[in-house]
Design a protein around this motif. Structure first.
Motif, PDB file in Angstrom:
ATOM      1  N   TYR A  54     -13.136   6.865  -5.813  1.00 58.04           N
ATOM      2  CA  TYR A  54     -12.964   5.835  -4.786  1.00 58.04           C
ATOM      3  C   TYR A  54     -13.616   6.321  -3.489  1.00 58.04           C
ATOM      4  O   TYR A  54     -13.800   7.525  -3.287  1.00 58.04           O
ATOM      5  CB  TYR A  54     -11.479   5.552  -4.549  1.00 58.04           C
ATOM      6  CG  TYR A  54     -10.860   4.613  -5.569  1.00 58.04           C
ATOM      7  CD1 TYR A  54     -10.636   3.280  -5.256  1.00 58.04           C
ATOM      8  CD2 TYR A  54     -10.500   5.072  -6.836  1.00 58.04           C
ATOM      9  CE1 TYR A  54     -10.064   2.405  -6.180  1.00 58.04           C
ATOM     10  CE2 TYR A  54      -9.932   4.222  -7.776  1.00 58.04           C
ATOM     11  CZ  TYR A  54      -9.718   2.892  -7.441  1.00 58.04           C
ATOM     12  OH  TYR A  54      -9.163   2.039  -8.363  1.00 58.04           O
ATOM     13  N   PRO A  79     -15.328   0.979  -8.089  1.00 57.52           N
ATOM     14  CA  PRO A  79     -13.983   0.585  -7.660  1.00 57.52           C
ATOM     15  C   PRO A  79     -14.039  -0.064  -6.279  1.00 57.52           C
ATOM     16  O   PRO A  79     -15.081  -0.053  -5.617  1.00 57.52           O
ATOM     17  CB  PRO A  79     -13.220   1.915  -7.616  1.00 57.52           C
ATOM     18  CG  PRO A  79     -14.266   2.943  -7.389  1.00 57.52           C
ATOM     19  CD  PRO A  79     -15.526   2.433  -8.018  1.00 57.52           C
ATOM     20  N   LYS A  80     -12.933  -0.615  -5.853  1.00 56.34           N
ATOM     21  CA  LYS A  80     -12.862  -1.258  -4.548  1.00 56.34           C
ATOM     22  C   LYS A  80     -13.173  -0.255  -3.445  1.00 56.34           C
ATOM     23  O   LYS A  80     -12.718   0.888  -3.468  1.00 56.34           O
ATOM     24  CB  LYS A  80     -11.468  -1.846  -4.335  1.00 56.34           C
ATOM     25  CG  LYS A  80     -11.273  -2.527  -2.994  1.00 56.34           C
ATOM     26  CD  LYS A  80      -9.851  -3.052  -2.852  1.00 56.34           C
ATOM     27  CE  LYS A  80      -9.643  -3.677  -1.466  1.00 56.34           C
ATOM     28  NZ  LYS A  80      -8.245  -4.172  -1.317  1.00 56.34           N
ATOM     29  N   LEU A  87      -4.447   3.240  -1.353  1.00 57.39           N
ATOM     30  CA  LEU A  87      -5.005   3.913  -2.528  1.00 57.39           C
ATOM     31  C   LEU A  87      -3.932   4.594  -3.371  1.00 57.39           C
ATOM     32  O   LEU A  87      -4.139   4.827  -4.573  1.00 57.39           O
ATOM     33  CB  LEU A  87      -6.062   4.922  -2.086  1.00 57.39           C
ATOM     34  CG  LEU A  87      -7.417   4.301  -1.744  1.00 57.39           C
ATOM     35  CD1 LEU A  87      -8.260   5.238  -0.892  1.00 57.39           C
ATOM     36  CD2 LEU A  87      -8.166   3.940  -3.026  1.00 57.39           C
ATOM     37  N   ARG A  99      -1.497   3.263  -4.450  1.00 56.02           N
ATOM     38  CA  ARG A  99      -1.030   2.261  -5.413  1.00 56.02           C
ATOM     39  C   ARG A  99      -2.063   1.978  -6.513  1.00 56.02           C
ATOM     40  O   ARG A  99      -1.803   1.201  -7.431  1.00 56.02           O
ATOM     41  CB  ARG A  99      -0.674   0.962  -4.683  1.00 56.02           C
ATOM     42  CG  ARG A  99       0.489   1.113  -3.703  1.00 56.02           C
ATOM     43  CD  ARG A  99       0.967  -0.240  -3.206  1.00 56.02           C
ATOM     44  NE  ARG A  99      -0.001  -0.869  -2.322  1.00 56.02           N
ATOM     45  CZ  ARG A  99      -0.011  -0.718  -0.991  1.00 56.02           C
ATOM     46  NH1 ARG A  99       0.905   0.055  -0.403  1.00 56.02           N
ATOM     47  NH2 ARG A  99      -0.921  -1.319  -0.253  1.00 56.02           N
ATOM     48  N   GLU A 100      -3.256   2.588  -6.401  1.00 56.68           N
ATOM     49  CA  GLU A 100      -4.291   2.391  -7.426  1.00 56.68           C
ATOM     50  C   GLU A 100      -4.026   3.361  -8.585  1.00 56.68           C
ATOM     51  O   GLU A 100      -4.139   4.577  -8.435  1.00 56.68           O
ATOM     52  CB  GLU A 100      -5.681   2.640  -6.832  1.00 56.68           C
ATOM     53  CG  GLU A 100      -6.065   1.710  -5.689  1.00 56.68           C
ATOM     54  CD  GLU A 100      -6.450   0.322  -6.177  1.00 56.68           C
ATOM     55  OE1 GLU A 100      -6.520   0.114  -7.416  1.00 56.68           O
ATOM     56  OE2 GLU A 100      -6.687  -0.552  -5.317  1.00 56.68           O
ATOM     57  N   GLU A 101      -3.682   2.815  -9.756  1.00 55.23           N
ATOM     58  CA  GLU A 101      -3.245   3.648 -10.872  1.00 55.23           C
ATOM     59  C   GLU A 101      -4.319   4.597 -11.393  1.00 55.23           C
ATOM     60  O   GLU A 101      -4.018   5.689 -11.881  1.00 55.23           O
ATOM     61  CB  GLU A 101      -2.747   2.759 -12.020  1.00 55.23           C
ATOM     62  CG  GLU A 101      -1.465   2.004 -11.681  1.00 55.23           C
ATOM     63  CD  GLU A 101      -0.945   1.216 -12.867  1.00 55.23           C
ATOM     64  OE1 GLU A 101      -1.560   1.302 -13.955  1.00 55.23           O
ATOM     65  OE2 GLU A 101       0.085   0.524 -12.701  1.00 55.23           O
ATOM     66  N   CYS A 110      -6.684   5.988  -9.632  1.00 52.72           N
ATOM     67  CA  CYS A 110      -7.267   6.760  -8.528  1.00 52.72           C
ATOM     68  C   CYS A 110      -6.830   8.218  -8.588  1.00 52.72           C
ATOM     69  O   CYS A 110      -5.687   8.557  -8.254  1.00 52.72           O
ATOM     70  CB  CYS A 110      -6.860   6.147  -7.180  1.00 52.72           C
ATOM     71  SG  CYS A 110      -7.508   7.057  -5.766  1.00 52.72           S
TER      72      CYS A 110
END
Length: 337
Positions: free
Chosen positions: A185, A215-216, A234, A236-238, A240
Motif C-alpha cells: 500500500y 491497492p487503494k 489502513l 482495517r485493510e485485511e 495490508c
C-alpha cells in the motif's frame, strides 16, 4: 557633524603590515595567501570596519561571487537540506548566497521569478522546483545569468539535477516484495508535489511489473497527522502487511495510527518511509527508510552554477540523478521465512 571616512584597502594593508594586493586577494577569496597572513588581514578588516566594494570587484572580475537560490519555501525538510548543501559549498568557494522564496505563488512563471534575480548582484541562480511552473519547457535563461534547476524533469536549456524519486519507489516495492509481502500500500504526498507524483508513479509501475493489482492509494500532505489518519484507515485493510509512505514524517504518523487501531509494527504491518529526516529527531529511531541525499544535491547544483560562472560548459537536456540509499532499521519484517 562629520562622519568618519570608511576604511580603505590601504588602511587595512597598513594595519596588517601587508601590501594592498594581499588585502585584495583576501577580499576576493584567493587561496594564494598564507593562513596566518589571511587571519591577520581579516582581523584588521574587522577592527577597522572595512567592507570590500563588491560592485567594484564585479566590474574588475566580471563576477559578484554570489549565487541566487529560488525556492517555493524554506520550511520543508528537503529544501532545508538542499539549501544547506548550497550554502556550505558556496562558502568553501568564497561565494555568498541570496535566497528568494515564492511560497503561495503557485502559478508564477519561472521566467518572472528568475527576472527578479536579474535586478540583484548575483552571478547565477539555482532554482528548486517542487511544483510545476507554467513555462518550464519554454524557459530559456539569459546569456549573462546561468540557471541550474533542481527539478524532476530535465530542462532543454538548463542543467538539471534531482534525487531519483521514481527509482527509490521501485526499489522500495522490490524490497518489500522480496520480504514476502504480496502487495504494497502507498501513502502518497500532496498532488501539487512533483516528487510525490514521481514516487507514486514508481510505486504503481513496480506493482504492475509484478502483475499485482493496485491497492487503494491514500494521499497525505507530507505531515505526520495525515499519516496518522491513513494509519487508522489502513489498519482495517485485511490484506495490508506492508506500507510505503512517501516521506518519513507521514511514515511516523502512519505507525502511530496503526498502533492506535490495534496493529503492531513490524509484526503485523511493515512500514517504510523516504528521506531519513527523523534521524536525530526521534529517539531510538526504528524507521526503515530510503535516504535522499539532499545535501549532496545542493552541493552539486552549486558546483554546476559556479562552473558556468567560470565559463565552463555544463550539459543541458539531461538530468543528473542522485540515487537514494536504503537504510534498514526495524520497521520492516521478513514474512517469507
Amino acid at each position: 557633524m562629520e562622519h568618519a571616512q570608511p576604511a580603505s584597502m590601504r588602511d587595512v594593508a597598513k594595519a596588517a603590515g601587508v601590501s594592498a594586493q594581499t588585502v585584495s586577494r583576501v577580499a576576493n577569496g584567493s587561496t594564494a595567501v598564507r593562513p596566518q597572513t589571511q587571519q591577520r588581514v581579516e582581523a584588521a578588516m574587522t577592527k577597522l570596519g572595512y567592507r570590500p566594494n563588491y560592485a567594484a570587484r564585479a566590474l574588475k572580475h566580471g563576477r559578484f561571487k554570489n549565487v541566487g537560490v529560488l525556492m517555493h519555501n524554506m520550511t520543508s525538510n528537503g529544501n532545508v537540506r538542499i539549501l544547506n548543501g548550497i550554502v556550505s559549498a558556496a562558502a568553501e568557494s568564497g561565494y555568498a548566497v541570496t535566497v528568494h522564496t515564492i511560497n503561495g505563488q503557485a502559478n508564477q512563471s519561472l521566467n518572472s521569478a528568475i527576472t527578479h534575480f536579474q535586478q540583484l548582484p548575483v552571478d547565477a541562480v539555482v532554482a528548486v522546483l517542487e511544483r510545476r511552473v507554467p513555462d518550464f519547457n519554454e524557459f530559456d535563461p539569459a546569456k549573462d545569468l546561468p540557471v541550474v534547476l533542481i527539478s524532476e524533469d530535465p530542462a532543454n536549456h538548463c542543467p538539471t539535477i534531482d534525487a531519483d524519486q521514481y527509482g527509490c519507489s521501485t526499489a522500495i516495492v522490490d524490497y518489500l516484495l522480496s520480504k514476502g509481502h504480496r502487495t504494497v500500500y502507498h501513502v502518497a504526498g500532496p498532488s501539487w508535489s512533483r516528487a510525490a507524483e514521481s514516487r507514486a508513479k514508481g510505486w504503481r509501475d513496480a506493482l504492475k511489473q509484478f502483475g499485482i493489482p493496485l491497492p487503494k492509494t491514500y494521499v497525505g500532505d507530507w505531515e505526520a497527522d495525515s499519516g496518522y489518519q491513513a494509519g487508522l484507515a489502513l489498519a482495517r485493510e485485511e490484506d495490508c502487511t506492508a506500507i510505503y509512505a512517501a516521506n518519513d514524517q507521514m511514515a511516523y504518523g502512519l505507525v502511530q495510527g496503526l498502533v492506535a487501531n490495534g496493529k503492531r509494527v513490524p509484526q503485523d504491518v511493515s512500514v517504510i518511509g523516504v528521506d531519513d529526516s527523523l534521524l536525530g529527531v526521534v529517539p531510538r529511531l526504528t524507521m526503515t527508510t530510503m535516504r535522499m541525499k539532499f545535501n549532496e544535491i545542493g552541493r552539486e547544483a552549486f558546483s554546476m552554477a559556479r562552473r558556468q560562472c567560470e565559463g565552463e560548459e555544463v550539459p543541458v537536456g539531461v538530468k543528473t540523478v542522485i540515487p537514494a540509499e536504503l537504510i534498514e532499521r526495524g520497521s520492516v519484517r521478513d514474512i517469507s521465512e
